[in-house]
Write a protein that holds these residues in place. Structure first.
Motif, PDB file in Angstrom:
ATOM      1  N   SER A 264       0.852  -1.184   0.000  1.00 42.90           N
ATOM      2  CA  SER A 264       0.000   0.000   0.000  1.00 42.90           C
ATOM      3  C   SER A 264       0.890   1.236   0.000  1.00 42.90           C
ATOM      4  N   VAL A 265       0.278   2.375  -0.287  1.00 46.06           N
ATOM      5  CA  VAL A 265       1.030   3.628  -0.379  1.00 46.06           C
ATOM      6  C   VAL A 265       0.282   4.725   0.374  1.00 46.06           C
ATOM      7  N   ILE A 266       1.037   5.539   1.107  1.00 47.68           N
ATOM      8  CA  ILE A 266       0.504   6.736   1.769  1.00 47.68           C
ATOM      9  C   ILE A 266       1.291   7.912   1.225  1.00 47.68           C
ATOM     10  N   THR A 267       0.619   8.918   0.691  1.00 47.93           N
ATOM     11  CA  THR A 267       1.341   9.959  -0.048  1.00 47.93           C
ATOM     12  C   THR A 267       0.604  11.288  -0.052  1.00 47.93           C
ATOM     13  N   ASP A 268       1.292  12.321  -0.511  1.00 46.63           N
ATOM     14  CA  ASP A 268       0.669  13.612  -0.801  1.00 46.63           C
ATOM     15  C   ASP A 268       0.957  14.020  -2.250  1.00 46.63           C
ATOM     16  N   SER A 269       1.460  13.075  -3.032  1.00 41.85           N
ATOM     17  CA  SER A 269       1.904  13.347  -4.398  1.00 41.85           C
ATOM     18  C   SER A 269       0.865  12.922  -5.434  1.00 41.85           C
ATOM     19  N   PHE A 270       0.514  13.843  -6.304  1.00 38.46           N
ATOM     20  CA  PHE A 270      -0.440  13.546  -7.379  1.00 38.46           C
ATOM     21  C   PHE A 270       0.065  12.433  -8.283  1.00 38.46           C
ATOM     22  N   HIS A 271       1.308  12.536  -8.720  1.00 35.87           N
ATOM     23  CA  HIS A 271       1.835  11.540  -9.654  1.00 35.87           C
ATOM     24  C   HIS A 271       2.063  10.189  -8.979  1.00 35.87           C
ATOM     25  N   CYS A 272       2.284  10.195  -7.680  1.00 37.69           N
ATOM     26  CA  CYS A 272       2.378   8.938  -6.955  1.00 37.69           C
ATOM     27  C   CYS A 272       1.018   8.235  -6.970  1.00 37.69           C
ATOM     28  N   VAL A 273      -0.056   9.006  -6.835  1.00 39.71           N
ATOM     29  CA  VAL A 273      -1.408   8.447  -6.918  1.00 39.71           C
ATOM     30  C   VAL A 273      -1.660   7.870  -8.310  1.00 39.71           C
ATOM     31  N   VAL A 274      -1.240   8.590  -9.347  1.00 40.54           N
ATOM     32  CA  VAL A 274      -1.401   8.097 -10.713  1.00 40.54           C
ATOM     33  C   VAL A 274      -0.715   6.739 -10.872  1.00 40.54           C
ATOM     34  N   MET A 275       0.510   6.635 -10.347  1.00 37.18           N
ATOM     35  CA  MET A 275       1.242   5.369 -10.453  1.00 37.18           C
ATOM     36  C   MET A 275       0.565   4.255  -9.651  1.00 37.18           C
ATOM     37  N   CYS A 276      -0.032   4.599  -8.512  1.00 38.25           N
ATOM     38  CA  CYS A 276      -0.778   3.594  -7.739  1.00 38.25           C
ATOM     39  C   CYS A 276      -1.947   3.066  -8.552  1.00 38.25           C
ATOM     40  N   LEU A 277      -2.627   3.940  -9.258  1.00 39.83           N
ATOM     41  CA  LEU A 277      -3.745   3.521 -10.102  1.00 39.83           C
ATOM     42  C   LEU A 277      -3.261   2.602 -11.217  1.00 39.83           C
ATOM     43  N   LYS A 278      -2.127   2.928 -11.791  1.00 37.62           N
ATOM     44  CA  LYS A 278      -1.593   2.119 -12.883  1.00 37.62           C
ATOM     45  C   LYS A 278      -1.088   0.765 -12.393  1.00 37.62           C
ATOM     46  N   PHE A 279      -0.444   0.755 -11.231  1.00 35.83           N
ATOM     47  CA  PHE A 279       0.135  -0.480 -10.694  1.00 35.83           C
ATOM     48  C   PHE A 279      -0.828  -1.271  -9.803  1.00 35.83           C
ATOM     49  N   LYS A 328     -11.622  -2.569  -0.410  1.00 33.49           N
ATOM     50  CA  LYS A 328     -11.299  -3.156  -1.708  1.00 33.49           C
ATOM     51  C   LYS A 328     -11.517  -2.169  -2.850  1.00 33.49           C
ATOM     52  N   ILE A 329     -10.697  -2.305  -3.875  1.00 37.77           N
ATOM     53  CA  ILE A 329     -10.781  -1.441  -5.058  1.00 37.77           C
ATOM     54  C   ILE A 329     -11.145  -2.297  -6.268  1.00 37.77           C
ATOM     55  N   ASP A 330     -12.088  -1.818  -7.051  1.00 33.55           N
ATOM     56  CA  ASP A 330     -12.467  -2.499  -8.293  1.00 33.55           C
ATOM     57  C   ASP A 330     -11.477  -2.068  -9.382  1.00 33.55           C
ATOM     58  N   TRP A 331     -10.415  -2.837  -9.523  1.00 34.48           N
ATOM     59  CA  TRP A 331      -9.351  -2.433 -10.443  1.00 34.48           C
ATOM     60  C   TRP A 331      -9.781  -2.504 -11.908  1.00 34.48           C
ATOM     61  N   ASN A 332     -10.741  -3.332 -12.239  1.00 33.39           N
ATOM     62  CA  ASN A 332     -11.257  -3.374 -13.611  1.00 33.39           C
ATOM     63  C   ASN A 332     -11.909  -2.041 -13.976  1.00 33.39           C
ATOM     64  N   SER A 333     -12.663  -1.501 -13.029  1.00 30.44           N
ATOM     65  CA  SER A 333     -13.287  -0.187 -13.256  1.00 30.44           C
ATOM     66  C   SER A 333     -12.233   0.905 -13.371  1.00 30.44           C
TER      67      SER A 333
END
Length: 351
Positions: A264-279, A328-333
């Protein structure tokens, strides 16, 4: 077409470099001749004068860490970014881009009013990212950000004048659209950050280039601001926490690796969030301000359509971290959403 990109590629920031690289590579895949216009004012150089003038000696440990990080990021720029020769003044950009068909400003917070007012030091402003210099080609703003939700009145008319010379404008946040519209400019769209133009494999390949390895389970805590305060508040004995560059490697590749392999990731970074979504990594965003204010809008614009704003957590509510991370996150969505965003960006850049 020959295209030049003006952005904060020189910032000591993973997201700033990756969004520049992603936009460059996307446009190359579309068949264009692309380069990064290497504009960086001297007041952002690592010199003794700037060290003293910006009081960096008061935070010497932070300065040394940033310097180490910049050495790694500089290598990344040299390896991956197709940069022009460097210029330090907005006035000199015009000669540099002679013969270009298109100039793109963006992405990132290139239109922030602070840089317009003081970008080249003291009271010397810079209209470079507003493309406020002589250029006969097409001017485009791609997924630009203002870094504010209300544009300062004292610079409003100046910014409006420059933006009205653009042929196409897209912004990264919903509040940015409101700002541009308030300047009397129509046909403004919201477009995804350039990192969202490139597929998972683009970033996965970079992450795999990191030669180190973490064999244990961990939560990656990555913060751009207020890390000392965050460390004092995030005391989780049930998790093995890795903070920022704890492994001693400040490279882009190590950063992506740590996100990709985290539980898991805890952050304040926009691009870190983008990478979490991708990964497909569960995450929590910690904000300094409460609600959709200031720079928080970038998170709300990105996460509202997929109903993930519950993962945006004000700093005084950190006791909710575990609850959010266990949801839980629906990663397909998520993947469908990211693909839709990519198509929006592709449509805008189909010129």
């Amino acid at each position: 077409m020959k295209i030049g990109i003006l952005t904060f590629h020189w910032a000591v920031n993973y997201g700033a470099i990756l969004q520049a690289y992603a936009l460059q590579e996307y446009l190359k895949l579309e068949g264009h001749d692309v380069c990064i216009v290497n504009y960086k004012p001297k007041n952002y150089d690592d010199t003794i004068l700037n060290f003293i003038r910006k009081y960096k000696f008061l935070k010497i440990s932070e300065y040394l860490l940033e310097r180490k990080k910049e050495l790694r990021l500089s290598n990344f720029r040299k390896k991956y970014l197709n940069q022009t020769e460097r210029v330090c003044s907005c006035k000199k950009i015009s000669n540099l881009v002679t013969g270009f068909d298109v100039l793109i400003s963006g992405s990132d917070q290139v239109l922030n009013p602070y840089f317009l007012a003081t970008g080249e030091g003291n009271k010397n402003g810079s209209s470079a990212y507003y493309l406020g210099f002589n250029f006969d080609g097409t001017k485009i703003a791609y997924a630009v950000s203002f870094g504010c939700i209300t544009y300062p009145e004292e610079q409003f008319s100046i910014a409006a004048k420059y933006l009205k010379s653009f042929s196409m404008i897209s912004v990264r946040e919903n509040t940015g659209k409101n700002i541009v519209s308030s300047m009397g400019i129509k046909n403004v769209s919201v477009a995804p950050d350039p990192t969202l133009l490139m597929p998972y494999s683009f970033f996965d390949n970079l992450a795999d280039q990191y030669e180190g390895k973490v064999s244990r389970d961990y939560t990656y805590c990555f913060f751009i601001r207020n890390m000392k305060e965050r460390k004092s508040l995030i005391k989780d004995r049930t998790r093995d926490l890795i903070w920022n560059n704890d492994l001693g490697d400040s490279s882009v590749e190590s950063w992506l690796y740590l996100i990709k392999h985290a539980n898991s990731v805890i952050t304040d970074s926009f691009h870190c969030v983008v990478m979490c979504l991708k990964f497909h990594i569960p995450f929590v965003v910690i904000t300094e301000l409460n609600g959709n204010v200031g720079m928080n809008d970038r998170f709300y614009t990105l996460l509202t359509p997929i109903k993930m704003v519950n993962r945006i957590l004000y700093k005084n509510s950190l006791n909710e971290i575990e609850i959010i991370l266990s949801t839980k996150i629906d990663w397909n969505s998520v993947d469908m959403y990211l693909n839709a965003l990519r198509n929006i960006g592709k449509k805008f850049l189909n010129f």
